[in-house]
Design an enzyme around this catalytic site. Structure first.
Site, PDB file in Angstrom:
ATOM      1  N   LYS A   1     -16.189   6.912  -3.088  1.00  0.00           N
ATOM      2  CA  LYS A   1     -16.118   7.464  -1.734  1.00  0.00           C
ATOM      3  C   LYS A   1     -15.232   8.700  -1.721  1.00  0.00           C
ATOM      4  CE  LYS A   1     -12.348   4.438  -0.071  1.00  0.00           C
ATOM      5  NZ  LYS A   1     -12.284   3.356  -1.045  1.00  0.00           N
TER       6      LYS A   1
ATOM      7  N   ASP B   1      -8.864  -4.528   5.577  1.00  0.00           N
ATOM      8  CA  ASP B   1      -8.081  -4.338   6.805  1.00  0.00           C
ATOM      9  C   ASP B   1      -9.016  -4.194   8.003  1.00  0.00           C
ATOM     10  OD1 ASP B   1      -6.226  -3.741   8.744  1.00  0.00           O
ATOM     11  OD2 ASP B   1      -5.169  -2.239   7.587  1.00  0.00           O
TER      12      ASP B   1
ATOM     13  N   GLY C   1     -14.014  -1.056   7.774  1.00  0.00           N
ATOM     14  CA  GLY C   1     -14.900   0.089   7.910  1.00  0.00           C
ATOM     15  C   GLY C   1     -15.514   0.512   6.589  1.00  0.00           C
ATOM     16  N   THR C   2     -14.666   0.692   5.571  1.00  0.00           N
ATOM     17  CA  THR C   2     -15.146   1.094   4.248  1.00  0.00           C
ATOM     18  C   THR C   2     -16.048   0.028   3.638  1.00  0.00           C
ATOM     19  OG1 THR C   2     -13.123   2.387   3.865  1.00  0.00           O
ATOM     20  CG2 THR C   2     -14.416   1.782   1.933  1.00  0.00           C
TER      21      THR C   2
ATOM     22  N   ARG D   1     -13.157  11.278   1.012  1.00  0.00           N
ATOM     23  CA  ARG D   1     -12.637  11.367   2.371  1.00  0.00           C
ATOM     24  C   ARG D   1     -12.311  12.821   2.726  1.00  0.00           C
ATOM     25  NH1 ARG D   1     -11.014   6.251   4.290  1.00  0.00           N
ATOM     26  NH2 ARG D   1     -10.682   4.670   2.680  1.00  0.00           N
TER      27      ARG D   1
ATOM     28  N   ARG E   1       0.816  -1.214   0.000  1.00  0.00           N
ATOM     29  CA  ARG E   1       0.000   0.000   0.000  1.00  0.00           C
ATOM     30  C   ARG E   1       0.851   1.265   0.000  1.00  0.00           C
ATOM     31  NH1 ARG E   1      -4.189  -1.756   4.716  1.00  0.00           N
ATOM     32  NH2 ARG E   1      -2.410  -3.062   5.307  1.00  0.00           N
TER      33      ARG E   1
END
Length: 339
Positions: free
Chosen positions: A205, A235, A238-239, A207, A105
């Protein structure tokens, strides 16, 4: 130097069940027992890692099976130290089989004075004498270019397609829609949608700051659809859980998720268990924890058949990309999916 008779597999401590499953699968393919090379991985009192290989590996074609999942630093160091031990033991070739490539990432500078850690890790891997990397669903495909050695990047989408076709049959498949949880994952979602001949939608989305989602917008009509969210990493979930809620609010009848690497840290399992998602399907690229195994709506599909065939193809010099084709992969999963 002796003639290389067969590939030899060795593993660290990151995912021993997957390594054992790959060895069993290759034993079935070859018609002869193929076990893991015996070795020990120990830690001194200060957590310094020590590796000792008990078998002779001189002139052998070695495959180290070691994802760099949590704890990422320890598992990465195990991989590097094991590769150094094999190189100093005169192994003919060392291939790193990294089902989950950690630090992927961090593949670019997102702001001033930040590292590109994926490139740094690639340099470390090459520096230990590893000559080839075999991985699955890199977070960013351009990471292959960070290495100065061949990198074979397998894809989970052919496995997911077989699983979807197994669980959604007949009229149920007509209502399936594949959903990308962000604009960056459209290519991955499109690939799966093409394999199962399903339409595609996107959840966009926005942010306000890292870790906090201000707004989600659904691009495409999901009303009356069985939505399948596809992504490479989950991970904290949440998303993912928020995307599932938004899809249900827009008229979806069911939401399922197919994620390659189930990192599932922190509150992830609890969030998924309590979410509107009917199921989350992950691979075993990361060894599942006990809470993951106990979760009622999390299911795991095996990657051992694909990795075993890929290792076999690398060893005998045949095509790895042939595994991207359903016709080639389906026999490897015979008995697991009845499509």
């Amino acid at each position: 130097m002796p003639t290389i008779q067969e590939p030899k597999l060795i593993t660290g401590t990151a995912n021993k069940p997957l390594a054992s499953a790959i060895a069993r699968r290759m034993s079935m393919q070859r018609g002869a027992a193929l076990g893991l090379v015996e070795a020990r991985v120990e830690r001194f009192n200060d957590q310094e890692i020590f590796v000792e290989v008990y078998e002779n590996v001189r002139g052998e074609d070695m495959f180290i099976i070691q994802p760099t999942s949590n704890p990422a630093n320890d598992n990465l160091m195990e991989l590097l130290i094991m590769a150094d031990a094999l190189r100093r033991s005169s192994a003919a070739r060392i291939t790193a089989v990294i089902p989950y490539f950690g630090y992927a990432r961090q593949d670019r500078r997102t702001k001033a004075r930040t590292p590109i850690t994926a490139k740094m890790v690639a340099n470390m891997i090459v520096g230990t004498g590893i000559e080839r990397v075999l991985t699955m669903d890199l977070h960013a495909t351009q990471i292959q270019g960070f290495f100065d050695i061949p990198v074979d990047n397998l894809y989970a989408s052919p496995i997911f397609a077989l699983d979807i076709l197994h669980h959604f049959k007949g009229d149920a498949l007509k209502d399936v829609m594949v959903v990308s949880p962000d604009v960056g994952g459209v290519a991955r979602a499109r690939e799966l949608a093409k394999r199962i001949n399903a339409p595609l939608s996107i959840v966009d989305k926005r942010r306000e700051k890292p870790g906090e989602i201000a707004e989600m917008t659904v691009i495409g009509n999901v009303e009356g659809k069985k939505c399948i969210i596809v992504d490479d990493i989950c991970d904290t979930a949440g998303t993912l859980c928020k995307a599932a809620e938004v899809l249900m609010e827009h008229g979806a009848t069911e939401v399922h998720s197919y994620i390659t690497h189930g990192v599932l840290s922190g509150p992830a399992v609890e969030r998924i268990t309590n979410s509107v998602m009917k199921s989350l399907v992950i691979t075993d690229s990361i060894e599942p924890t006990q809470p993951v195994l106990a979760a009622k709506n999390i299911r795991i599909v095996p990657t051992a058949p694909m990795f075993a065939q890929a290792i076999q193809n690398i060893w005998n010099g045949t095509s790895v990309s042939s595994l991207f084709e359903t016709e080639t992969l389906e026999p490897a999963y015979e008995g697991l999916f009845n499509v």
